[in-house]
Scaffold this active site. Structure first.
Site, PDB file in Angstrom:
ATOM      1  N   GLY A 172      -4.422  -4.711   5.420  1.00  0.00           N
ATOM      2  CA  GLY A 172      -3.384  -4.515   6.432  1.00  0.00           C
ATOM      3  C   GLY A 172      -3.682  -3.298   7.274  1.00  0.00           C
ATOM      4  O   GLY A 172      -4.378  -2.377   6.833  1.00  0.00           O
TER       5      GLY A 172
ATOM      6  N   SER B   6       0.859  -1.171   0.000  1.00  0.00           N
ATOM      7  CA  SER B   6       0.000   0.000   0.000  1.00  0.00           C
ATOM      8  C   SER B   6       0.903   1.231   0.000  1.00  0.00           C
ATOM      9  O   SER B   6       1.723   1.394   0.904  1.00  0.00           O
ATOM     10  CB  SER B   6      -0.890  -0.041   1.243  1.00  0.00           C
ATOM     11  OG  SER B   6      -1.707   1.105   1.324  1.00  0.00           O
TER      12      SER B   6
ATOM     13  N   LYS C 118     -10.306  -7.862   6.886  1.00  0.00           N
ATOM     14  CA  LYS C 118      -9.398  -7.497   7.976  1.00  0.00           C
ATOM     15  C   LYS C 118     -10.002  -8.062   9.254  1.00  0.00           C
ATOM     16  O   LYS C 118     -11.135  -7.714   9.616  1.00  0.00           O
ATOM     17  CB  LYS C 118      -9.289  -5.979   8.117  1.00  0.00           C
ATOM     18  CG  LYS C 118      -8.489  -5.281   7.025  1.00  0.00           C
ATOM     19  CD  LYS C 118      -8.495  -3.778   7.240  1.00  0.00           C
ATOM     20  CE  LYS C 118      -7.718  -3.073   6.138  1.00  0.00           C
ATOM     21  NZ  LYS C 118      -7.932  -1.600   6.194  1.00  0.00           N
TER      22      LYS C 118
ATOM     23  N   GLU D 187     -11.080   0.683  -3.795  1.00  0.00           N
ATOM     24  CA  GLU D 187     -11.437   0.283  -2.436  1.00  0.00           C
ATOM     25  C   GLU D 187     -12.085   1.442  -1.683  1.00  0.00           C
ATOM     26  O   GLU D 187     -11.544   2.550  -1.652  1.00  0.00           O
ATOM     27  CB  GLU D 187     -10.139  -0.167  -1.746  1.00  0.00           C
ATOM     28  CG  GLU D 187     -10.279  -0.655  -0.321  1.00  0.00           C
ATOM     29  CD  GLU D 187      -8.916  -1.096   0.247  1.00  0.00           C
ATOM     30  OE1 GLU D 187      -7.953  -1.222  -0.536  1.00  0.00           O
ATOM     31  OE2 GLU D 187      -8.828  -1.292   1.459  1.00  0.00           O
TER      32      GLU D 187
ATOM     33  N   LYS E   3      -0.876  -0.859  -4.518  1.00  0.00           N
ATOM     34  CA  LYS E   3      -2.118  -0.150  -4.183  1.00  0.00           C
ATOM     35  C   LYS E   3      -1.756   1.294  -3.893  1.00  0.00           C
ATOM     36  O   LYS E   3      -0.900   1.569  -3.053  1.00  0.00           O
ATOM     37  CB  LYS E   3      -2.760  -0.814  -2.960  1.00  0.00           C
ATOM     38  CG  LYS E   3      -3.776   0.020  -2.201  1.00  0.00           C
ATOM     39  CD  LYS E   3      -4.565  -0.836  -1.226  1.00  0.00           C
ATOM     40  CE  LYS E   3      -4.747  -0.162   0.123  1.00  0.00           C
ATOM     41  NZ  LYS E   3      -5.479  -1.018   1.069  1.00  0.00           N
ATOM     42  N   LEU E   4      -2.402   2.208  -4.595  1.00  0.00           N
ATOM     43  CA  LEU E   4      -2.163   3.631  -4.370  1.00  0.00           C
ATOM     44  C   LEU E   4      -3.265   4.199  -3.506  1.00  0.00           C
ATOM     45  O   LEU E   4      -4.452   4.013  -3.788  1.00  0.00           O
ATOM     46  CB  LEU E   4      -2.141   4.395  -5.707  1.00  0.00           C
ATOM     47  CG  LEU E   4      -1.133   3.949  -6.763  1.00  0.00           C
ATOM     48  CD1 LEU E   4      -1.274   4.846  -8.004  1.00  0.00           C
ATOM     49  CD2 LEU E   4       0.293   4.004  -6.221  1.00  0.00           C
ATOM     50  N   LYS E   5      -2.875   4.930  -2.469  1.00  0.00           N
ATOM     51  CA  LYS E   5      -3.860   5.660  -1.683  1.00  0.00           C
ATOM     52  C   LYS E   5      -4.268   6.881  -2.496  1.00  0.00           C
ATOM     53  O   LYS E   5      -3.400   7.556  -3.062  1.00  0.00           O
ATOM     54  CB  LYS E   5      -3.228   6.083  -0.347  1.00  0.00           C
ATOM     55  CG  LYS E   5      -2.985   4.910   0.602  1.00  0.00           C
ATOM     56  CD  LYS E   5      -4.299   4.297   1.043  1.00  0.00           C
ATOM     57  CE  LYS E   5      -4.100   3.374   2.232  1.00  0.00           C
ATOM     58  NZ  LYS E   5      -5.396   2.835   2.704  1.00  0.00           N
TER      59      LYS E   5
ATOM     60  N   ASP F  81     -13.944  -2.039   2.240  1.00  0.00           N
ATOM     61  CA  ASP F  81     -13.066  -2.280   3.389  1.00  0.00           C
ATOM     62  C   ASP F  81     -13.850  -1.857   4.634  1.00  0.00           C
ATOM     63  O   ASP F  81     -14.528  -2.682   5.269  1.00  0.00           O
ATOM     64  CB  ASP F  81     -11.762  -1.482   3.197  1.00  0.00           C
ATOM     65  CG  ASP F  81     -10.822  -1.496   4.394  1.00  0.00           C
ATOM     66  OD1 ASP F  81     -11.170  -2.100   5.423  1.00  0.00           O
ATOM     67  OD2 ASP F  81      -9.729  -0.899   4.322  1.00  0.00           O
TER      68      ASP F  81
ATOM     69  N   ASP G 188      -7.113   2.927  -3.180  1.00  0.00           N
ATOM     70  CA  ASP G 188      -7.883   2.920  -1.927  1.00  0.00           C
ATOM     71  C   ASP G 188      -8.151   4.358  -1.501  1.00  0.00           C
ATOM     72  O   ASP G 188      -7.214   5.126  -1.260  1.00  0.00           O
ATOM     73  CB  ASP G 188      -7.091   2.185  -0.835  1.00  0.00           C
ATOM     74  CG  ASP G 188      -7.880   2.024   0.458  1.00  0.00           C
ATOM     75  OD1 ASP G 188      -9.039   2.481   0.534  1.00  0.00           O
ATOM     76  OD2 ASP G 188      -7.320   1.417   1.404  1.00  0.00           O
TER      77      ASP G 188
ATOM     78  N   ASN H  26     -10.209   5.234   1.187  1.00  0.00           N
ATOM     79  CA  ASN H  26     -10.572   5.359   2.599  1.00  0.00           C
ATOM     80  C   ASN H  26     -11.735   6.343   2.792  1.00  0.00           C
ATOM     81  O   ASN H  26     -11.655   7.260   3.623  1.00  0.00           O
ATOM     82  CB  ASN H  26      -9.369   5.755   3.461  1.00  0.00           C
ATOM     83  CG  ASN H  26      -8.386   4.613   3.644  1.00  0.00           C
ATOM     84  OD1 ASN H  26      -7.266   4.669   3.132  1.00  0.00           O
ATOM     85  ND2 ASN H  26      -8.793   3.544   4.328  1.00  0.00           N
TER      86      ASN H  26
HETATM   87  C1  NPQ Z   1      -6.488   0.397   4.563  1.00  0.00           C
HETATM   88  N1  NPQ Z   1      -4.196   0.124   5.510  1.00  0.00           N
HETATM   89  O1  NPQ Z   1      -6.426  -0.555   3.830  1.00  0.00           O
HETATM   90  C2  NPQ Z   1      -5.497   0.629   5.702  1.00  0.00           C
HETATM   91  C3  NPQ Z   1      -5.635   1.942   6.261  1.00  0.00           C
HETATM   92  C4  NPQ Z   1      -4.833   2.371   7.428  1.00  0.00           C
HETATM   93  C5  NPQ Z   1      -2.077  -0.612   4.663  1.00  0.00           C
HETATM   94  O2  NPQ Z   1      -3.493   0.816   3.491  1.00  0.00           O
HETATM   95  C6  NPQ Z   1      -2.686   3.369  11.848  1.00  0.00           C
HETATM   96  C7  NPQ Z   1      -3.447   2.224  12.031  1.00  0.00           C
HETATM   97  C8  NPQ Z   1      -2.635   3.958  10.616  1.00  0.00           C
HETATM   98  C9  NPQ Z   1      -4.181   1.713  11.009  1.00  0.00           C
HETATM   99  C10 NPQ Z   1      -3.317   4.015   8.305  1.00  0.00           C
HETATM  100  C11 NPQ Z   1      -3.324   0.187   4.483  1.00  0.00           C
HETATM  101  C12 NPQ Z   1      -3.361   3.435   9.561  1.00  0.00           C
HETATM  102  C13 NPQ Z   1      -4.143   2.292   9.750  1.00  0.00           C
HETATM  103  C14 NPQ Z   1      -4.065   3.470   7.265  1.00  0.00           C
HETATM  104  C15 NPQ Z   1      -4.866   1.780   8.670  1.00  0.00           C
HETATM  105  O3  NPQ Z   1      -7.431   1.156   4.427  1.00  0.00           O
HETATM  106 MG    MG Z   2      -8.561   0.203   2.866  1.00  0.00          MG
END
Ligand code: NPQ
Ligand code: MG
Length: 377
Positions: free
Chosen positions: A296, A140, A268, A219, A166-168, A244, A194, A196
């Site tokens: 993750g 990620s 998750k 995502e 995976k690009l945020k 997610d 992703d 979020n």
């Molecule tokens: C997701 N993770 O898939 C998460 C989001 C995420 C690896 O992209 C602290 C604890 C900081 C949990 C930042 C990845 C975080 C966190 C991002 C989860 O959406």
């Molecule tokens: Mg996510």
């Protein structure tokens, strides 16, 4: 066989710096305040990791609240359950009256499961029904300052062997960076994004501009509680919608699928209340022919090992976010930090989680320790 009796639960907070800041649509993380749960039973001990963030930005849970709810509401129920003789599969049942707080519940269940399986000499992978010895490793990639920097960062991860990127994304950092990465690394690169939950229903036409990039999935574009919005969006963009944050249980997954809100699910364990519920999410999705992958949460070696075991189930047909320990940490809390070999991470085979803590290092990063016993109640 009678389950082992729970004797004491240690709640340990550790502070770990990230190798590099991780920016998402909801904030920038530079270090982690992680809650570890250590259970002692009359048959041995076990560890679990709480994946709640430091702040309630990914979801409503956060580290401090998780420790509070474990101490004040979850442990009293666990100690009261059948004289504290609690099997791992009973943890969720005993804690069910407490609403929400799934990440806190998951951490507790993991620790009990680790202790139980260690005492039996069985691995989590075997217990969950793993069918693979290694799983492909994706990464990620956080939001960065420029397209040039992004190309550099992605190139570095590809050199390290990651097989999927995976690009945020967020409004203002989406179509352009995606287009640039696609142009630089070619059409064969497995690529996904992703958000979020950073977009709104009215952004469908904007997000349709991502269609040309041939992404594996988008995502969680919309808010956690907007299942109908996701269903509508899915009819208006070509990129498959994956959920997610919205998937908080196996039932939520079944509902989202029935509504047409997603065609892929990110699993998750923390978000759904534990690894056993995560397996049920996998089962429900498999029954509907919906592919899943393992997400993750910036886990330490404990969570990473557990995730690799989960991702070894047959329905995990897409590459997950289980990266090498070095993706986030300069030093991990386990003696054998997870490594990416040939684009894959190994599924642990040892008893329980299959990982051992580097106790002196854990001690050195511990910021607080609290022990809860049945007698203290
Ligand atoms: C997701 N993770 O898939 C998460 C989001 C995420 C690896 O992209 C602290 C604890 C900081 C949990 C930042 C990845 C975080 C966190 C991002 C989860 O959406
Ligand atoms: Mg996510």
């Amino acid at each position: 066989m009678e389950p082992a009796q729970l004797r004491a639960v240690e709640l340990r907070r550790i502070a770990l710096d990230l190798v590099t800041p991780f920016r998402t649509s909801f904030g920038t993380q530079t270090d982690r305040d992680v809650l570890l749960v250590h259970v002692t039973t009359d048959d041995g001990d076990g560890w679990g990791e709480c994946v709640a963030g430091d702040d309630p930005l990914y979801s409503s849970e956060y580290t401090e609240a998780a420790q509070h709810v474990i101490r004040a509401h979850l442990l009293p129920r666990l100690f009261a359950h059948r004289g504290a003789r609690v099997a791992a599969h009973e943890v969720a049942v005993a804690l069910d009256p407490v609403k929400g707080h799934r990440m806190a519940k998951a951490a507790l269940e993991c620790a009990v499961l680790d202790a139980e399986l260690r005492s039996q000499g069985r691995s989590v992978a075997e217990h969950l029904g793993a069918v693979r010895e290694r799983v492909p490793s994706g990464v990620s990639v956080g939001i960065v300052g420029s397209i040039a920097e992004l190309i550099d960062v992605v190139g570095g991860y590809l050199d390290a062997g990651y097989v999927r990127i995976k690009l945020k994304i967020e409004p203002g950092w989406d179509v352009e960076p995606v287009r640039a990465v696609r142009a630089e690394f070619g059409d064969a690169l497995p690529l996904q994004v992703d958000a979020n939950a950073a977009y709104r229903r009215g952004d469908a036409r904007h997000l349709a501009q991502l269609d040309e990039a041939g992404l594996l999935l988008i995502e969680q574009p919309l808010p956690e509680d907007d299942l109908l919005g996701h269903a509508e969006l899915a009819t208006r963009i070509a990129t498959p919608v994956c959920l997610d944050e919205s998937i908080t249980s196996a039932r939520a997954a079944a509902d989202a699928i029935a509504l047409g809100a997603c065609s892929i699910v990110n699993v998750k364990a923390g978000r759904v209340g534990g690894y056993l519920e995560a397996r049920r999410v996998h089962d429900v999705c498999a029954a509907h022919g919906v592919p899943v992958w393992c997400g993750g949460m910036l886990e330490t070696g404990i969570g990473r090992a557990m995730n690799a075991a989960l991702a070894a189930l047959p329905g995990f047909t897409l590459t997950g976010d289980i990266s090498a320990s070095t993706r986030f940490w300069t030093r991990d809390i386990v003696t054998e930090p997870m490594q990416v070999v040939d684009g894959h991470v190994p599924v642990p085979t040892g008893p329980g989680t299959g990982v051992e803590l580097d106790e002196s290092f854990v001690d050195s990063v511990t910021t607080s320790t609290e022990t809860v016993t049945a007698a203290a109640r």
